[in-house]
Design a protein around this motif. Structure first.
Motif, PDB file in Angstrom:
ATOM      1  N   ILE A  55       0.863  -1.193   0.000  1.00 30.75           N
ATOM      2  CA  ILE A  55       0.000   0.000   0.000  1.00 30.75           C
ATOM      3  C   ILE A  55       0.894   1.236   0.000  1.00 30.75           C
ATOM      4  O   ILE A  55       1.527   1.556   0.998  1.00 30.75           O
ATOM      5  N   SER A  60      -2.462   6.475   4.209  1.00 29.52           N
ATOM      6  CA  SER A  60      -3.138   5.190   4.391  1.00 29.52           C
ATOM      7  C   SER A  60      -2.581   4.423   5.594  1.00 29.52           C
ATOM      8  O   SER A  60      -2.676   3.208   5.652  1.00 29.52           O
ATOM      9  N   ALA A  62      -3.623   4.228   8.704  1.00 28.38           N
ATOM     10  CA  ALA A  62      -4.638   3.504   9.484  1.00 28.38           C
ATOM     11  C   ALA A  62      -5.019   2.196   8.799  1.00 28.38           C
ATOM     12  O   ALA A  62      -5.195   1.164   9.456  1.00 28.38           O
ATOM     13  N   GLU A  63      -5.135   2.232   7.482  1.00 26.46           N
ATOM     14  CA  GLU A  63      -5.478   1.023   6.725  1.00 26.46           C
ATOM     15  C   GLU A  63      -4.360  -0.015   6.841  1.00 26.46           C
ATOM     16  O   GLU A  63      -4.621  -1.195   7.053  1.00 26.46           O
ATOM     17  N   LYS A  64      -3.097   0.439   6.727  1.00 25.49           N
ATOM     18  CA  LYS A  64      -1.962  -0.469   6.864  1.00 25.49           C
ATOM     19  C   LYS A  64      -1.939  -1.103   8.258  1.00 25.49           C
ATOM     20  O   LYS A  64      -1.727  -2.299   8.394  1.00 25.49           O
ATOM     21  N   LYS A  65      -2.164  -0.269   9.267  1.00 22.27           N
ATOM     22  CA  LYS A  65      -2.131  -0.773  10.634  1.00 22.27           C
ATOM     23  C   LYS A  65      -3.235  -1.800  10.874  1.00 22.27           C
ATOM     24  O   LYS A  65      -3.020  -2.821  11.527  1.00 22.27           O
ATOM     25  N   GLU A  66      -4.400  -1.543  10.316  1.00 22.33           N
ATOM     26  CA  GLU A  66      -5.519  -2.484  10.461  1.00 22.33           C
ATOM     27  C   GLU A  66      -5.182  -3.823   9.816  1.00 22.33           C
ATOM     28  O   GLU A  66      -5.437  -4.888  10.392  1.00 22.33           O
ATOM     29  N   ILE A  67      -4.595  -3.782   8.634  1.00 24.86           N
ATOM     30  CA  ILE A  67      -4.217  -5.013   7.928  1.00 24.86           C
ATOM     31  C   ILE A  67      -3.154  -5.777   8.710  1.00 24.86           C
ATOM     32  O   ILE A  67      -3.260  -6.991   8.905  1.00 24.86           O
TER      33      ILE A  67
END
Length: 104
Positions: A55, A60, A62-67
């Motif tokens: 990514i 992004s 927050a999205e990386k951390k969620e994944i």
């Protein structure tokens, strides 16, 4: 004479078992725990680096951390390694910090 030797042998065995239970078992548990934590830290580093490469969009994080959090939670669960959310979060943040330091 044989009964005295038998009693001495029993006493030695009881003392040996007590020493093992008191010192060796907690040491082994601690050692295994440290190894599992070290493995979790390595997996966190690899997951963070993979997410960073996959990514590339700015903002992004927050999205990386969620994944990464979801991936590590499933991986640790499959390996029977229990970490709290805060411990997992700390591992991820440490991996991100290390990655940023390497980029400088």
């Amino acid at each position: 004479m044989d009964s005295i030797m038998l009693k001495v042998l029993e006493l030695v065995i009881i003392i040996a078992i007590t020493v093992i239970m008191r010192y060796a078992v907690p040491y082994i548990k601690q050692k295994i725990g440290a190894e599992k934590l070290e493995a979790a830290a390595i997996w966190a580093q690899q997951a963070v680096e993979a997410a960073e490469q996959i990514i590339r969009e700015p903002g992004s994080g927050a999205e990386k951390k969620e994944i990464v959090t979801k991936f590590l939670s499933e991986l640790l669960l499959s390996k029977n390694i229990a970490l709290t959310y805060d411990e997992l979060n700390t591992l991820i943040e440490a991996a991100v910090f290390a990655m940023k330091q390497e980029m400088k």
